[in-house]
Design an enzyme around this catalytic site. Structure first.
Site, mmCIF file in Angstrom:
data_model
loop_
_atom_site.group_PDB
_atom_site.id
_atom_site.type_symbol
_atom_site.label_atom_id
_atom_site.label_comp_id
_atom_site.label_asym_id
_atom_site.label_seq_id
_atom_site.Cartn_x
_atom_site.Cartn_y
_atom_site.Cartn_z
ATOM 1 N N HIS A 126 -10.358 -25.748 32.357
ATOM 2 C CA HIS A 126 -11.921 -25.062 32.679
ATOM 3 C C HIS A 126 -12.934 -26.086 32.295
ATOM 4 N N TYR A 135 -9.955 -30.220 42.753
ATOM 5 C CA TYR A 135 -11.202 -30.089 43.735
ATOM 6 C C TYR A 135 -12.240 -31.240 43.418
ATOM 7 N N SER A 136 -12.189 -31.588 42.095
ATOM 8 C CA SER A 136 -13.466 -32.587 41.355
ATOM 9 C C SER A 136 -12.680 -33.841 41.800
ATOM 10 N N PRO A 194 -7.231 -22.844 34.245
ATOM 11 C CA PRO A 194 -6.695 -23.887 33.536
ATOM 12 C C PRO A 194 -7.792 -25.360 33.695
ATOM 13 N N ASP A 217 -8.123 -17.159 31.284
ATOM 14 C CA ASP A 217 -9.166 -18.385 31.538
ATOM 15 C C ASP A 217 -8.390 -19.289 32.683
ATOM 16 N N LYS A 229 -13.198 -34.556 45.538
ATOM 17 C CA LYS A 229 -14.760 -35.084 45.720
ATOM 18 C C LYS A 229 -15.041 -36.299 45.270
ATOM 19 N N THR A 239 -20.784 -33.320 44.500
ATOM 20 C CA THR A 239 -20.980 -32.213 43.385
ATOM 21 C C THR A 239 -21.193 -32.721 42.040
ATOM 22 N N ASP A 240 -21.669 -32.164 41.149
ATOM 23 C CA ASP A 240 -21.853 -32.553 39.784
ATOM 24 C C ASP A 240 -20.462 -32.592 38.808
ATOM 25 N N GLU A 241 -19.549 -31.931 39.659
ATOM 26 C CA GLU A 241 -18.275 -31.717 38.901
ATOM 27 C C GLU A 241 -17.304 -33.126 39.082
ATOM 28 N N ALA A 273 -18.758 -30.328 55.023
ATOM 29 C CA ALA A 273 -17.318 -29.659 55.129
ATOM 30 C C ALA A 273 -16.648 -29.962 54.212
ATOM 31 N N PRO A 331 -15.051 -9.849 36.651
ATOM 32 C CA PRO A 331 -14.119 -10.676 35.628
ATOM 33 C C PRO A 331 -14.990 -11.995 35.174
ATOM 34 N N ILE A 332 -14.786 -12.056 33.898
ATOM 35 C CA ILE A 332 -15.224 -13.196 33.082
ATOM 36 C C ILE A 332 -14.246 -14.053 32.351
HETATM 37 P P1 NAD Z 1 -18.079 -23.427 51.810
HETATM 38 O O1 NAD Z 1 -16.688 -23.405 51.349
HETATM 39 O O2 NAD Z 1 -18.850 -22.032 51.605
HETATM 40 O O3 NAD Z 1 -18.001 -23.900 53.343
HETATM 41 C C1 NAD Z 1 -17.171 -25.038 53.666
HETATM 42 C C2 NAD Z 1 -17.391 -25.131 55.207
HETATM 43 O O4 NAD Z 1 -16.465 -26.207 55.558
HETATM 44 C C3 NAD Z 1 -16.641 -23.786 55.925
HETATM 45 O O5 NAD Z 1 -17.570 -23.486 56.950
HETATM 46 C C4 NAD Z 1 -15.347 -24.365 56.367
HETATM 47 O O6 NAD Z 1 -14.898 -23.828 57.353
HETATM 48 C C5 NAD Z 1 -15.558 -25.856 56.834
HETATM 49 N N1 NAD Z 1 -14.417 -26.738 56.598
HETATM 50 C C6 NAD Z 1 -13.541 -26.854 55.650
HETATM 51 N N2 NAD Z 1 -12.426 -27.517 56.097
HETATM 52 C C7 NAD Z 1 -12.847 -27.961 57.313
HETATM 53 C C8 NAD Z 1 -12.352 -29.061 57.995
HETATM 54 N N3 NAD Z 1 -11.260 -29.618 57.674
HETATM 55 N N4 NAD Z 1 -13.079 -29.571 59.311
HETATM 56 C C9 NAD Z 1 -14.188 -28.891 59.413
HETATM 57 N N5 NAD Z 1 -14.784 -27.940 58.797
HETATM 58 C C10 NAD Z 1 -14.189 -27.513 57.517
HETATM 59 O O7 NAD Z 1 -18.762 -24.569 51.008
HETATM 60 P P2 NAD Z 1 -20.262 -24.701 50.239
HETATM 61 O O8 NAD Z 1 -19.935 -23.882 49.065
HETATM 62 O O9 NAD Z 1 -21.230 -24.483 51.365
HETATM 63 O O10 NAD Z 1 -20.033 -26.295 49.985
HETATM 64 C C11 NAD Z 1 -20.340 -27.202 51.008
HETATM 65 C C12 NAD Z 1 -20.552 -28.587 50.142
HETATM 66 O O11 NAD Z 1 -21.394 -28.734 49.095
HETATM 67 C C13 NAD Z 1 -19.334 -28.970 49.934
HETATM 68 O O12 NAD Z 1 -19.012 -30.506 50.153
HETATM 69 C C14 NAD Z 1 -19.008 -28.772 48.435
HETATM 70 O O13 NAD Z 1 -18.224 -29.757 47.692
HETATM 71 C C15 NAD Z 1 -20.723 -29.153 48.127
HETATM 72 N N6 NAD Z 1 -21.031 -28.423 46.915
HETATM 73 C C16 NAD Z 1 -20.735 -27.187 46.794
HETATM 74 C C17 NAD Z 1 -21.575 -26.519 45.627
HETATM 75 C C18 NAD Z 1 -21.426 -25.025 45.428
HETATM 76 O O14 NAD Z 1 -22.025 -24.497 44.342
HETATM 77 N N7 NAD Z 1 -21.073 -24.242 46.525
HETATM 78 C C19 NAD Z 1 -21.925 -27.211 44.634
HETATM 79 C C20 NAD Z 1 -21.923 -28.602 44.857
HETATM 80 C C21 NAD Z 1 -21.578 -29.276 45.869
HETATM 81 O O1 DAU Z 2 -20.853 -27.431 39.797
HETATM 82 C C1 DAU Z 2 -20.829 -27.424 41.190
HETATM 83 C C2 DAU Z 2 -19.584 -26.794 41.999
HETATM 84 O O2 DAU Z 2 -19.766 -25.416 41.351
HETATM 85 C C3 DAU Z 2 -19.196 -26.917 43.265
HETATM 86 O O3 DAU Z 2 -18.907 -28.238 43.526
HETATM 87 C C4 DAU Z 2 -18.029 -25.944 43.715
HETATM 88 O O4 DAU Z 2 -17.796 -26.137 45.008
HETATM 89 C C5 DAU Z 2 -18.274 -24.427 43.192
HETATM 90 O O5 DAU Z 2 -17.377 -23.857 43.652
HETATM 91 C C6 DAU Z 2 -19.099 -24.375 41.807
HETATM 92 O O6 DAU Z 2 -17.524 -24.696 40.961
HETATM 93 P P1 DAU Z 2 -17.622 -23.710 39.922
HETATM 94 O O7 DAU Z 2 -16.127 -23.628 39.310
HETATM 95 O O8 DAU Z 2 -18.476 -23.973 38.761
HETATM 96 O O9 DAU Z 2 -17.991 -22.239 40.266
HETATM 97 P P2 DAU Z 2 -17.228 -21.022 40.204
HETATM 98 O O10 DAU Z 2 -18.442 -19.677 40.710
HETATM 99 O O11 DAU Z 2 -15.952 -20.676 40.642
HETATM 100 O O12 DAU Z 2 -17.438 -20.434 38.538
HETATM 101 C C7 DAU Z 2 -18.697 -20.606 37.851
HETATM 102 C C8 DAU Z 2 -18.304 -20.089 36.415
HETATM 103 O O13 DAU Z 2 -17.795 -18.963 36.210
HETATM 104 C C9 DAU Z 2 -17.129 -21.032 35.937
HETATM 105 O O14 DAU Z 2 -17.223 -21.255 34.462
HETATM 106 C C10 DAU Z 2 -15.956 -20.198 36.126
HETATM 107 C C11 DAU Z 2 -16.709 -18.880 35.821
HETATM 108 N N1 DAU Z 2 -15.814 -17.748 36.390
HETATM 109 C C12 DAU Z 2 -15.690 -17.767 37.639
HETATM 110 C C13 DAU Z 2 -15.092 -16.657 38.738
HETATM 111 C C14 DAU Z 2 -15.060 -16.965 40.088
HETATM 112 C C15 DAU Z 2 -15.776 -16.587 35.926
HETATM 113 O O15 DAU Z 2 -15.937 -16.457 34.587
HETATM 114 N N2 DAU Z 2 -15.035 -15.384 36.523
HETATM 115 C C16 DAU Z 2 -14.775 -15.759 37.998
HETATM 116 O O16 DAU Z 2 -14.126 -14.524 38.469
#
Ligand code: NAD
Ligand code: DAU
Length: 336
Positions: free
Chosen positions: A277, A150-151, A275, A273, A154, A123-125, A80, A205-206
């Protein structure tokens, strides 16, 4: 064994529950989730009637409901969180509350209820940003250097989890993984956003120059990695988890998606971009391979095709997700 999965209605948490119930049908799972905009119980339709599965709607920041849910739990798998970097830039407060305070509330309840394992998904972030020219990768020895709210939140949660191991002897493990993709990925994040936009005849969108690089991990490989850590991992240890990805810039990912869907590159739109990034993430997952025998099953291209196919066949799911709150978010993020 009884598992408490926090955030089990989100992208990775729901994939983890589906995986776990297939691989360990004897186990009992309690899914504890607040159901924020990112939580979606539709992801769990195929298990919702299974007597071994139950759902509790609750907030990890609420000590009373957390303590109640933790009763007789053997293992906590903590997903969560608030997870989208762009949202953390426009509204950081909820990130600190959920990711830092919520984790601490869970840790207290885990100590009180003497859980046998508290696994924290991170996360690796937290390691910050590599330069495109860097040849080094993030490893378990890399210093923390988070650069977004965010990072940073975490990173705070990781430190708290480790402190409960050293201070209270709570049996913890941590995984720091790279960018997940696959079924049920919320379409605010790059790959799901890109696929669904193309399916809707919208542009991808990139951000900035599009040369930012991420390490991409298929979500089921991630679930297997957590399984390996729970079964064979050493208490107190951290494991990095990543994919079999060559260093692919975002714009090349967009091109690959367009090619799979039979569209040309005019469907890419460069936008302002993000901020602060982070330029590049690259993960060295040799520790988990060496010590626990885990590695990704397939390469990026195969998983990308599989993911595109999933979105093509689950239009109802993502169309529902992309309505309502998502529409307001999209306008603010991309049309202002
Ligand atoms: P997500 O945003 O898809 O889901 C998060 C879930 O947590 C949702 O179901 C939301 O309802 C629940 N949540 C949020 N706040 C809460 C609270 N206060 N109490 C109870 N539940 C709550 O997230 P995800 O992408 O599935 O990521 C899951 C975990 O993995 C996170 O801890 C994230 O930091 C980590 N992570 C994600 C990625 C990625 O690429 N998505 C990569 C590395 C690490
Ligand atoms: O590295 C792990 C992380 O990866 C997780 O901890 C985060 O929860 C997860 O959201 C993700 O973070 P990023 O910021 O790397 O993911 P995102 O999909 O938002 O963006 C991936 C890359 O793409 C990043 O360089 C930003 C770029 N991007 C993203 C969006 C949404 C775009 O160029 N256009 C976009 O519209």
């Amino acid at each position: 064994m009884k598992l408490l999965v926090t955030g089990g209605a989100g992208f990775i948490g729901s994939n983890f529950i589906l995986y776990w119930m297939k691989e360990h049908p004897q186990d009992v799972i309690v899914n504890f989730d607040k159901l924020t905009y990112a939580g979606n119980l539709e992801n769990l339709k195929e298990v919702e009637k299974n007597p071994k599965y139950s759902f509790v709607q609750g907030d990890i920041c609420d000590p009373v409901s957390v303590d109640k849910a933790m009763k007789e739990v053997d293992v906590v798998v903590h997903f969560a969180a608030e997870t989208h970097v762009d949202r953390s830039i426009t509204g950081p407060a909820v990130f600190v509350m959920t990711n830092v305070v919520g984790t601490q509330v869970l840790l207290d309840a885990a100590v009180k209820n003497a859980v046998k394992r508290f696994h924290h998904v991170s996360t690796d972030e937290v390691f910050g940003s590599l330069e495109l020219t860097d040849t080094s990768k993030f490893s378990e020895r890399t210093n923390y250097s988070p650069r977004s709210p965010y990072s940073a939140s975490k990173a705070g949660s990781d430190h708290l989890v480790r402190s409960y191991f050293t201070t209270y002897g709570l049996p913890i493990t941590i995984t720091n993984c790279s960018n997940n993709f696959g079924p049920y990925m919320f379409p605010e994040k790059l790959i799901a956003l890109a696929i669904t936009n193309v399916l809707e005849d919208k542009k991808i969108p990139i951000y900035g120059d599009g040369l930012y690089v991420r390490d991409w991990l298929y979500v089921e490989d991630h679930a297997r990695a957590i399984d390996a850590v729970l079964q064979k991992g050493k208490v107190g240890e951290t494991y990095l988890v990543g994919g079999m990805t060559d260093l692919i810039p975002n714009v090349e990912i967009a091109k690959k998606i367009l090619k799979i869907l039979g569209k040309d590159e005019s469907n890419i739109e460069f936008v302002k971009d993000r901020p602060g990034h982070d330029r590049k993430y690259d993960v060295d997952w040799s520790k988990i391979k060496r010590e626990l025998g885990w590695e990704p099953e397939h390469g990026f291209d195969e998983y990308l095709e599989k993911t595109v196919e999933w979105y093509k066949t689950h239009e109802q799911w993502w169309k529902r997700v992309k309505s309502g709150e998502y529409e307001d978010y999209y306008k603010k993020q991309y049309e202002s």
